[in-house]
Scaffold this motif. Structure first.
Motif, PDB file in Angstrom:
ATOM      1  N   TYR A 371      34.531  40.027  32.004  1.00 47.01           N
ATOM      2  CA  TYR A 371      34.693  41.508  31.686  1.00 47.01           C
ATOM      3  C   TYR A 371      36.116  42.065  32.236  1.00 47.01           C
ATOM      4  CZ  TYR A 371      33.741  41.999  36.872  1.00 47.01           C
ATOM      5  OH  TYR A 371      33.812  41.643  38.115  1.00 47.01           O
ATOM      6  N   LEU A 372      36.478  43.083  31.714  1.00 43.78           N
ATOM      7  CA  LEU A 372      37.763  43.852  32.021  1.00 43.78           C
ATOM      8  C   LEU A 372      37.450  44.374  33.542  1.00 43.78           C
ATOM      9  CD1 LEU A 372      40.691  44.703  31.248  1.00 43.78           C
ATOM     10  CD2 LEU A 372      39.723  46.776  30.278  1.00 43.78           C
ATOM     11  N   LEU A 373      38.174  43.660  34.367  1.00 44.87           N
ATOM     12  CA  LEU A 373      37.918  43.933  35.989  1.00 44.87           C
ATOM     13  C   LEU A 373      39.088  45.116  36.015  1.00 44.87           C
ATOM     14  CD1 LEU A 373      37.123  43.116  38.708  1.00 44.87           C
ATOM     15  CD2 LEU A 373      39.134  41.838  39.019  1.00 44.87           C
ATOM     16  N   ARG A 374      40.091  45.303  35.391  1.00 45.43           N
ATOM     17  CA  ARG A 374      41.061  46.525  35.797  1.00 45.43           C
ATOM     18  C   ARG A 374      41.826  46.950  34.346  1.00 45.43           C
ATOM     19  NH1 ARG A 374      45.929  48.596  37.879  1.00 45.43           N
ATOM     20  NH2 ARG A 374      45.509  50.521  39.416  1.00 45.43           N
ATOM     21  N   PRO A 375      41.850  47.898  33.689  1.00 41.35           N
ATOM     22  CA  PRO A 375      42.633  48.148  32.656  1.00 41.35           C
ATOM     23  C   PRO A 375      44.132  48.458  32.980  1.00 41.35           C
ATOM     24  CG  PRO A 375      41.474  49.971  33.113  1.00 41.35           C
ATOM     25  CD  PRO A 375      40.863  49.037  34.243  1.00 41.35           C
ATOM     26  N   ALA A 376      44.740  48.259  32.192  1.00 39.41           N
ATOM     27  CA  ALA A 376      46.299  48.765  32.502  1.00 39.41           C
ATOM     28  C   ALA A 376      46.371  50.373  32.580  1.00 39.41           C
ATOM     29  CB  ALA A 376      47.346  48.185  31.354  1.00 39.41           C
ATOM     30  N   TYR A 393      39.513  38.281  45.211  1.00 42.19           N
ATOM     31  CA  TYR A 393      39.594  38.960  46.536  1.00 42.19           C
ATOM     32  C   TYR A 393      41.162  39.322  46.999  1.00 42.19           C
ATOM     33  CZ  TYR A 393      35.016  40.336  48.256  1.00 42.19           C
ATOM     34  OH  TYR A 393      33.758  40.975  48.474  1.00 42.19           O
ATOM     35  N   ASP A 394      42.097  37.892  46.943  1.00 37.09           N
ATOM     36  CA  ASP A 394      43.284  38.275  47.613  1.00 37.09           C
ATOM     37  C   ASP A 394      44.194  38.962  46.321  1.00 37.09           C
ATOM     38  OD1 ASP A 394      45.195  36.193  49.574  1.00 37.09           O
ATOM     39  OD2 ASP A 394      43.067  36.708  49.878  1.00 37.09           O
ATOM     40  N   PHE A 395      43.772  38.946  45.178  1.00 38.90           N
ATOM     41  CA  PHE A 395      44.275  39.711  43.966  1.00 38.90           C
ATOM     42  C   PHE A 395      44.041  41.447  44.040  1.00 38.90           C
ATOM     43  CE2 PHE A 395      44.450  42.203  40.318  1.00 38.90           C
ATOM     44  CZ  PHE A 395      45.860  42.093  39.861  1.00 38.90           C
ATOM     45  N   LEU A 396      42.863  41.567  44.703  1.00 38.85           N
ATOM     46  CA  LEU A 396      42.655  43.021  44.738  1.00 38.85           C
ATOM     47  C   LEU A 396      43.266  43.563  46.009  1.00 38.85           C
ATOM     48  CD1 LEU A 396      39.094  42.987  43.038  1.00 38.85           C
ATOM     49  CD2 LEU A 396      40.988  44.171  42.164  1.00 38.85           C
ATOM     50  N   GLN A 397      43.255  42.743  47.151  1.00 41.89           N
ATOM     51  CA  GLN A 397      43.389  43.450  48.444  1.00 41.89           C
ATOM     52  C   GLN A 397      45.090  43.282  48.761  1.00 41.89           C
ATOM     53  OE1 GLN A 397      40.551  41.097  50.662  1.00 41.89           O
ATOM     54  NE2 GLN A 397      39.468  43.183  51.339  1.00 41.89           N
ATOM     55  N   LYS A 398      45.636  42.304  47.983  1.00 42.17           N
ATOM     56  CA  LYS A 398      47.148  42.084  48.358  1.00 42.17           C
ATOM     57  C   LYS A 398      47.907  42.121  47.265  1.00 42.17           C
ATOM     58  CE  LYS A 398      45.470  39.126  52.117  1.00 42.17           C
ATOM     59  NZ  LYS A 398      45.566  37.688  52.974  1.00 42.17           N
ATOM     60  N   ALA A 399      47.600  41.433  46.249  1.00 43.36           N
ATOM     61  CA  ALA A 399      48.750  41.254  45.121  1.00 43.36           C
ATOM     62  C   ALA A 399      48.557  42.648  44.379  1.00 43.36           C
ATOM     63  CB  ALA A 399      48.190  40.219  44.042  1.00 43.36           C
ATOM     64  N   LEU A 400      47.453  43.090  44.074  1.00 41.33           N
ATOM     65  CA  LEU A 400      47.529  44.303  43.165  1.00 41.33           C
ATOM     66  C   LEU A 400      48.120  45.496  43.810  1.00 41.33           C
ATOM     67  CD1 LEU A 400      46.316  45.928  40.881  1.00 41.33           C
ATOM     68  CD2 LEU A 400      44.376  46.507  42.171  1.00 41.33           C
ATOM     69  N   PRO A 401      48.123  45.875  45.267  1.00 43.31           N
ATOM     70  CA  PRO A 401      49.099  47.107  45.943  1.00 43.31           C
ATOM     71  C   PRO A 401      50.345  46.502  45.360  1.00 43.31           C
ATOM     72  CG  PRO A 401      47.196  46.323  47.446  1.00 43.31           C
ATOM     73  CD  PRO A 401      47.083  45.436  46.088  1.00 43.31           C
ATOM     74  N   LEU A 402      50.842  45.361  45.774  1.00 45.99           N
ATOM     75  CA  LEU A 402      52.334  45.107  45.269  1.00 45.99           C
ATOM     76  C   LEU A 402      52.684  45.192  43.941  1.00 45.99           C
ATOM     77  CD1 LEU A 402      52.610  41.551  47.566  1.00 45.99           C
ATOM     78  CD2 LEU A 402      53.481  43.741  48.222  1.00 45.99           C
ATOM     79  N   LEU A 403      51.843  45.036  43.037  1.00 41.76           N
ATOM     80  CA  LEU A 403      52.071  45.281  41.576  1.00 41.76           C
ATOM     81  C   LEU A 403      52.341  46.701  41.465  1.00 41.76           C
ATOM     82  CD1 LEU A 403      49.552  42.460  40.105  1.00 41.76           C
ATOM     83  CD2 LEU A 403      51.984  42.615  40.181  1.00 41.76           C
ATOM     84  N   ILE A 404      51.294  47.355  42.062  1.00 41.43           N
ATOM     85  CA  ILE A 404      51.268  48.939  41.848  1.00 41.43           C
ATOM     86  C   ILE A 404      52.776  49.520  42.195  1.00 41.43           C
ATOM     87  CG2 ILE A 404      50.322  50.946  42.467  1.00 41.43           C
ATOM     88  CD1 ILE A 404      47.823  49.588  42.386  1.00 41.43           C
ATOM     89  N   LYS A 405      53.237  48.841  43.424  1.00 41.01           N
ATOM     90  CA  LYS A 405      54.437  49.356  44.198  1.00 41.01           C
ATOM     91  C   LYS A 405      55.617  48.877  43.361  1.00 41.01           C
ATOM     92  CE  LYS A 405      57.095  48.883  48.509  1.00 41.01           C
ATOM     93  NZ  LYS A 405      57.095  48.091  49.683  1.00 41.01           N
ATOM     94  N   LYS A 407      55.393  48.888  40.103  1.00 36.88           N
ATOM     95  CA  LYS A 407      55.254  49.453  38.845  1.00 36.88           C
ATOM     96  C   LYS A 407      55.189  48.333  37.688  1.00 36.88           C
ATOM     97  CE  LYS A 407      57.605  53.659  39.992  1.00 36.88           C
ATOM     98  NZ  LYS A 407      58.667  54.716  39.731  1.00 36.88           N
ATOM     99  N   ILE A 408      54.325  47.302  38.338  1.00 38.33           N
ATOM    100  CA  ILE A 408      54.084  46.108  37.189  1.00 38.33           C
ATOM    101  C   ILE A 408      52.704  46.526  36.667  1.00 38.33           C
ATOM    102  CG2 ILE A 408      53.610  43.750  36.780  1.00 38.33           C
ATOM    103  CD1 ILE A 408      55.866  43.273  38.877  1.00 38.33           C
ATOM    104  N   ASP A 409      52.525  46.867  35.319  1.00 39.44           N
ATOM    105  CA  ASP A 409      51.328  47.359  34.822  1.00 39.44           C
ATOM    106  C   ASP A 409      50.602  46.399  33.737  1.00 39.44           C
ATOM    107  OD1 ASP A 409      49.088  49.075  34.174  1.00 39.44           O
ATOM    108  OD2 ASP A 409      50.437  50.491  32.968  1.00 39.44           O
ATOM    109  N   ILE A 410      49.282  45.707  34.581  1.00 38.41           N
ATOM    110  CA  ILE A 410      48.721  44.676  33.727  1.00 38.41           C
ATOM    111  C   ILE A 410      47.456  44.968  33.583  1.00 38.41           C
ATOM    112  CG2 ILE A 410      50.318  42.852  34.330  1.00 38.41           C
ATOM    113  CD1 ILE A 410      48.233  41.964  36.608  1.00 38.41           C
TER     114      ILE A 410
END
Length: 506
Positions: A371-376, A393-405, A407-410
C-alpha cells in the motif's frame, strides 16, 4: 511381539502418547537388504526379482510373466502397452494366490471389522463446548475491515508486534472455543505466543488431566519436531496449530514440515475440493532488532526461505511494521486459506505512531499486501518501497523529517505481505504498484536483497536498494539502533542514500 507391545502400551496409564519402536530389516528376504536396499531394486525381469517371489508362487502353484534374456516382449520397458499388460498379469497372479487362501483373507477382513466395532463401541463424541474452527473463518469474513474494539491501539502506547499477534490469536481462540493450539521452543512468553492461551486452563494440554489447556509441550528446543506436530494438528481440520520460535530457526527448521503440509493439502484436492487447512509458523524475534543476540539469532535471511518460495496460494508471509496492522494482515491471510501462514514479528517495544497525524492511511490498508504509505506532497521526485518494521520505523521517525527539511518529495510504499499482493487480480496489482514505479523505485529492507526483486526492476534501483547485507558481512551484536547503524539502515543513512537516489535521477 507387535501385538504384545501394543497391548503393553495400552496398559500404561500416564495419559501421554506412547511410542512403540519397531526394529525391522529393510528389504527382508528380497535379496537386497539393509543399507543396500536404499535405492533401486532388482533389474527389470531380473533373476533376483523372481527369486524373491518364488516362495509365494510355489506355495500356490502360480507363475508370473517372464521373458528370456534379450527377448523381452516389452523391449526392456520401451513398449509401454506390453509393459502395462505384464504388470496386470502379475497382479492377477497375486490375486489368485489370495483367492486360494480363503482362511487368511477372511481373518484379515474379520480383524478390520472388529477394529471398526471396537471404535464404534467407544461411542466417541466431541466433548461439550468443543472447539468450533468454522467460527474463526466466519469472524474473519465479517471483521476484515474492522479491527475489534479490544484490539485497537492508541497512539503513544508502547507494545510489540509479537504481543499484538498473540492478542489476535487469543481473540480467535476465544470466539472458536479453543480451536487454536500453540507451542514454542523455550520461548512461550518471550515470543508472546502464550497470550493465545489466556483465558483457558493453565499449563500444558493433556487429553485426560488437562483437556482445556491450549498450550502443547512439543519437546523443548526442537523446531523441526514442533513444526511436524502442529502440521499434524492442522491436518485433521479441527484446529489450527501454531508454532513459535526465532525466525532464524523456525523458518529453516520448520521448512520441511511446512512443505510437506502444503504438498498434503494440495494432494487432498484430488479426492475432495476444499480449502487448505492452515498451520502458523510464527517467525518471532525477526530481523536486526534482535541485535543483542548477535548474527546467529538476528537473522535477515529467514524471510527469503519462505517468501514466494512455495506454490502460489500455499504459503503467505506477513511482514507488518506497525502493531496496528496485525489484525488486518492475519485476518486477510486466514481468508485466503493457505496451508501455511508465516508472520514475521519483531521483539522490541515500539511506540504506536499516530498514522493520521503523519498523513498515513489506516492500518487496514495493509489488507492488500502492498500500500501507499505516504504520497508525495507536491511533485514526486522519486519512489521508495519499504519492507521490515525496523526500517519503516526509522524511516518515519528519522529519515522522513530530514527529507521534509531538505524539501525532497517522494512517495513511499510498504510491503506488508508479498503473497497477499500476489493473490490480487493482475489489474489490481498493476493499479497498486505499476510496472512504471517498479522500474523507477529504490527499496529499503531489513531483510535480504532478493526479497526486493519483485518490487525493484531496474539495475539502477537495485544498486541503490538498501538491505541487511549491503556492507558485505554479517552484523555484530548490540542494541537495536547500533545494529541498524552498523548495517547502514538507520534513519540518517536512509536519508543519505535517498538523497543520492534523487540526485542521480535529476
Amino acid at each position: 511381539q507387535i501385538h504384545a507391545a501394543q497391548r503393553a502400551a495400552l496398559k500404561i496409564e500416564n495419559h501421554q502418547p506412547t511410542a512403540i519402536i519397531y526394529r525391522t530389516k529393510k528389504g527382508w528376504q528380497y535379496g537386497i537388504e539393509g543399507r543396500a536396499s536404499h535405492g533401486a531394486g532388482h533389474s527389470f525381469c531380473g533373476e533376483g526379482f523372481y527369486r524373491a517371489l518364488r516362495p509365494f508362487l510355489e506355495k500356490f502353484g502360480l507363475n508370473l510373466p517372464v521373458c528370456e534374456t534379450g527377448k523381452q516382449r516389452c523391449l526392456a520397458g520401451q513398449d509401454k502397452e506390453t509393459l502395462e499388460k505384464c504388470f496386470w498379469e502379475a497382479l492377477l497372479s497375486i490375486r489368485q494366490g489370495l483367492e486360494k487362501s480363503t482362511p487368511t483373507v477372511k481373518y484379515l477382513a474379520q480383524r478390520i471389522r472388529q477394529a471398526r466395532s471396537r471404535l464404534e463401541a467407544q461411542q466417541r463424541r466431541p466433548r461439550a463446548q468443543a472447539p468450533v474452527l468454522s467460527a474463526i473463518y466466519e469472524t474473519a469474513a465479517q471483521k476484515i475491515d474492522q479491527i475489534p474494539e479490544e484490539l485497537q491501539l492508541v497512539p503513544g502506547k508502547m507494545t510489540t508486534l509479537r504481543g499484538e499477534l498473540g492478542r489476535v490469536l487469543n481473540y480467535y481462540n476465544k470466539i472458536s472455543q479453543g480451536a487454536i493450539l500453540v507451542a514454542a521452543a523455550d520461548l512461550l512468553a518471550s515470543t508472546s505466543v502464550n497470550l493465545a492461551a489466556q483465558g483457558f486452563a493453565e499449563g500444558y494440554y493433556n487429553a485426560q488431566s488437562n483437556p482445556q489447556a491450549r498450550i502443547i509441550s512439543a519437546g523443548g528446543i526442537c523446531e523441526d519436531a514442533m513444526s511436524g506436530i502442529i502440521a499434524g494438528i492442522s491436518t485433521y481440520g479441527k484446529h489450527i496449530g501454531v508454532g513459535s520460535s526465532y525466525g532464524a530457526f523456525i523458518a529453516p527448521l520448520g521448512h520441511i514440515a511446512a512443505r510437506l503440509h502444503a504438498i498434503g493439502n494440495q494432494a487432498r484436492q484430488a479426492i475432495k475440493k476444499e480449502p487448505y487447512r492452515p498451520l502458523v509458523l510464527v517467525c518471532a524475534h525477526a530481523g536486526l532488532k534482535t541485535g543483542e543476540d548477535g548474527p546467529t539469532h538476528a537473522d535477515p535471511q529467514a524471510l527469503q526461505l519462505l517468501q514466494e518460495n512455495f506454490p502460489a496460494g500455499t504459503l503467505i508471509t506477513l511482514t507488518p511494521w506497525d502493531p496496528q496492522e496485525m489484525w488486518t494482515l492475519f485476518t486477510a491471510a486466514l481468508l485466503k486459506r493457505p496451508a501455511i501462514i508465516a508472520p514475521f514479528v519483531t521483539r522490541p517495544n515500539e511506540k504506536i505512531l499516530d498514522r493520521q497525524a503523519l498523513g498515513l492511511p489506516p492500518a487496514t490498508a495493509a489488507r492488500r499486501g502492498v500500500y501507499l504509505l505516504r504520497p508525495a506532497q507536491n511533485k514526486r521526485q522519486g519512489t521508495v518501497i519499504l519492507q521490515g518494521s525496523e526500517v519503516a520505523y526509522d524511516f518515519l521517525q528519522k529519515a522522513l523529517p530530514l527529507l521534509i527539511k531538505e524539501k525532497i518529495d517522494i512517495q513511499v510504499y510498504y510491503v506488508a505481505s508479498t503473497e497477499l499482493f500476489a493473490l490480487l487480480p493482475p489489474e489490481e496489482q498493476e493499479r497498486i504498484w505499476p510496472m512504471a514505479l517498479a522500474e523507477e523505485a529504490m527499496g529499503i529492507t531489513g531483510f535480504t536483497l532478493p526479497t526486493m526483486y519483485r518490487w525493484i526492476r531496474s539495475d539502477f534501483g537495485r544498486r541503490l536498494t538498501m538491505h541487511a547485507f549491503q556492507k558485505g558481512h554479517y552484523l555484530g551484536s548490540g542494541q537495536a539502533d547500533q545494529v541498524l547503524a552498523e548495517a547502514g539502515l538507520d534513519g540518517e543513512s536512509q536519508f543519505e542514500v535517498i538523497r543520492e537516489y534523487i540526485r542521480a535521477r535529476q
